[in-house]
Motif scaffolding. Structure first.
Motif, PDB file in Angstrom:
ATOM      1  N   TRP A 390       0.838  -1.216   0.000  1.00  0.00           N
ATOM      2  CA  TRP A 390       0.000   0.000   0.000  1.00  0.00           C
ATOM      3  C   TRP A 390       0.875   1.269   0.000  1.00  0.00           C
ATOM      4  CZ3 TRP A 390      -0.089   3.752   3.906  1.00  0.00           C
ATOM      5  CH2 TRP A 390      -1.007   4.782   3.684  1.00  0.00           C
ATOM      6  N   TRP A 391       1.943   1.271   0.780  1.00  0.00           N
ATOM      7  CA  TRP A 391       2.813   2.454   0.877  1.00  0.00           C
ATOM      8  C   TRP A 391       3.432   2.792  -0.487  1.00  0.00           C
ATOM      9  CZ3 TRP A 391       3.324   6.444   3.754  1.00  0.00           C
ATOM     10  CH2 TRP A 391       4.486   7.201   3.768  1.00  0.00           C
ATOM     11  N   ARG A 393       2.071   2.143  -3.326  1.00  0.00           N
ATOM     12  CA  ARG A 393       0.965   2.707  -4.120  1.00  0.00           C
ATOM     13  C   ARG A 393       0.728   4.171  -3.722  1.00  0.00           C
ATOM     14  NH1 ARG A 393      -3.773   1.632  -6.744  1.00  0.00           N
ATOM     15  NH2 ARG A 393      -5.570   2.821  -6.028  1.00  0.00           N
ATOM     16  N   PHE A 394       0.759   4.411  -2.404  1.00  0.00           N
ATOM     17  CA  PHE A 394       0.539   5.775  -1.887  1.00  0.00           C
ATOM     18  C   PHE A 394       1.598   6.744  -2.442  1.00  0.00           C
ATOM     19  CE2 PHE A 394       1.544   8.919   1.461  1.00  0.00           C
ATOM     20  CZ  PHE A 394       0.318   9.559   1.561  1.00  0.00           C
ATOM     21  N   ARG A 395       2.854   6.319  -2.403  1.00  0.00           N
ATOM     22  CA  ARG A 395       3.952   7.188  -2.863  1.00  0.00           C
ATOM     23  C   ARG A 395       3.892   7.392  -4.375  1.00  0.00           C
ATOM     24  NH1 ARG A 395       9.695   5.956  -0.384  1.00  0.00           N
ATOM     25  NH2 ARG A 395      10.017   7.899  -1.494  1.00  0.00           N
ATOM     26  N   LYS A 396       3.438   6.377  -5.060  1.00  0.00           N
ATOM     27  CA  LYS A 396       3.336   6.466  -6.522  1.00  0.00           C
ATOM     28  C   LYS A 396       2.288   7.513  -6.908  1.00  0.00           C
ATOM     29  CE  LYS A 396       3.450   3.013 -10.149  1.00  0.00           C
ATOM     30  NZ  LYS A 396       2.987   1.673 -10.518  1.00  0.00           N
ATOM     31  N   ILE A 397       1.161   7.511  -6.175  1.00  0.00           N
ATOM     32  CA  ILE A 397       0.083   8.475  -6.468  1.00  0.00           C
ATOM     33  C   ILE A 397       0.540   9.873  -6.105  1.00  0.00           C
ATOM     34  CG2 ILE A 397      -2.263   9.165  -5.816  1.00  0.00           C
ATOM     35  CD1 ILE A 397      -2.842   6.161  -5.418  1.00  0.00           C
ATOM     36  N   LYS A 398       1.282   9.940  -4.979  1.00  0.00           N
ATOM     37  CA  LYS A 398       1.770  11.230  -4.491  1.00  0.00           C
ATOM     38  C   LYS A 398       2.695  11.872  -5.542  1.00  0.00           C
ATOM     39  CE  LYS A 398       3.746  13.066  -0.230  1.00  0.00           C
ATOM     40  NZ  LYS A 398       4.419  12.699   1.014  1.00  0.00           N
TER      41      LYS A 398
END
Length: 398
Positions: A390-391, A393-398
């Motif tokens: 998940w992290w 994915r979170f950083r990728k979106i960020k």
């Protein structure tokens, strides 16, 4: 905040089934919500699995003894020696290993105590190391209720329920769409990039340990929730708590047997009050006659609550080497009363008797404890690898 929301949600992909899409959402949300508690549960479970081995190691100077002349003291002599010191023998655990000391329970100044005892020299070796005992009490308290009493118990229970849902949703997500992708789901690609290795560790190890983790979780819920206990007992052929209440009111069946047993014990207390008590040695010989095999033996002497000698032998002479308890009882004078062989019990009662060792992994001794430890350790890793997925994915979106 917007980025966070985006990381917790995505649109359904083309050709993705509604079931898999919903499982993805459920798996992600519940996983993040319960990850810390699931990690604590699995970690404390790993530690507690080796409780007996670590406790034995910390008390090795009291447990492992020299056989000396090989002549074992008569249990009645031990009883007499204790009496001289105003101590009343209440129980005794006799190991099947001749190099291990006895564990004797006694009552002194209205307090129940226990100590290791050298059966060859008659020397009292002392009580168990307090440090290791306290450590595992803390571990158990964390495992059961996060050291928060009943509130923690409910939190743990809810988290384990969530963990069961995570395991099922994870299995559904793991299922490959086509057979040709099966090998990919069963293999960790260690040569790939870190994110891929992390994904494979979560996905593949989760699949391999699914059944065992689910079993451990359900047996844990058995202890926490009466409705889970009831459901398991009924599914194994037993009567539900509701039906038992009705049967109790009707005055027949199992409760009738229990009532009869209670009345018999009351009669024994009254009629055998002045009778001479059979010796412990004699009772052990009688128990060996009814249960003729070599095993760890525990004997409980008659007391205010139970006027009978109760002898339990842990039978490991079966195909898997499982530790199955057989029990015989005798009245105060040594007259045989009951014999309960584990193999003769109905499935629901067998499960009830083994619920704890099945949950902790003690059921087959050290091999099963090591197996449970590895499975629980993988269980520990799943919240971490899941969070990292998940992290990323979170950083990728960020």
């Amino acid at each position: 905040m917007r980025v966070l929301f985006k990381s917790l949600y995505r649109k359904r992909r083309k050709n993705e089934s509604v079931t898999k899409y919903l499982m993805w959402i459920i798996h992600l949300w519940l996983g993040l919500l319960s990850s810390v508690i699931v990690f604590v549960m699995c970690l404390t479970g790993c530690l507690y699995a080796f409780k007996n081995q670590i406790t034995d190691f910390s008390n090795r100077d009291k447990i492992y003894i020299s056989q000396g002349s090989g002549k074992v003291m008569n249990p009645d002599l031990i009883r007499a020696e204790l009496l001289k010191q105003n101590k009343e023998l209440t129980s005794m655990i006799i190991s099947d290993d001749k190099g291990k000391s006895f564990v004797i329970g006694y009552r002194e100044n209205n307090l129940d105590k226990s100590t290791y005892y050298n059966q060859y020299t008659g020397k009292v070796l002392g009580q168990a190391n307090v440090g290791s005992v306290q450590f595992f009490e803390t571990v158990l308290d964390l495992h059961r209720n996060l050291m928060m009493g009943n509130v923690g118990r409910q939190i743990v229970g809810a988290s384990v329920l969530v963990f069961c849902i995570l395991l099922i949703s994870g299995l559904i997500l793991w299922l490959p769409k086509k057979l040709k992708f099966l090998k990919q789901g069963l293999t960790v690609m260690f040569k790939a990039k870190f994110q891929r290795v992390n994904y494979d560790l979560h996905n593949t190890l989760g699949f391999y340990t699914f059944l065992m983790l689910f079993f451990i979780a359900v047996t844990g819920l058995y202890v926490t929730y009466p409705w889970v206990k009831n459901a398991l007992i009924v599914s194994l052929g037993g009567s539900s708590i509701h039906n038992i209440s009705k049967e109790k009111n009707s005055g027949d069946d199992a409760f009738g047997g229990l009532l009869e047993d209670m009345l018999q014990k009351q009669d024994e207390k009254k009629n055998l009050k002045e009778a001479a008590s059979a010796s412990v040695g004699e009772i052990l010989k009688l128990a060996d006659h009814h249960l003729p095999y070599h095993a760890v033996t525990s004997i409980e002497l008659p007391n205010k609550e139970n006027p009978r000698y109760v002898v339990i032998k842990t039978n490991t002479q079966n195909f898997l080497g499982m530790m199955l308890p057989d029990e015989v009882t005798f009245d105060k004078t040594g007259v045989f009363k009951t014999k309960e062989l584990f193999s003769d019990k109905p499935l629901n009662k067998q499960f009830t008797a083994l619920a704890k060792p099945l949950h902790t992994g003690e059921i087959m001794g050290l091999p099963s404890i090591i197996f449970y430890f590895i499975v629980s350790l993988i269980g520990c890793s799943l919240p971490i690898t899941g969070f990292m997925i998940w992290w990323h994915r979170f950083r990728k979106i960020k």
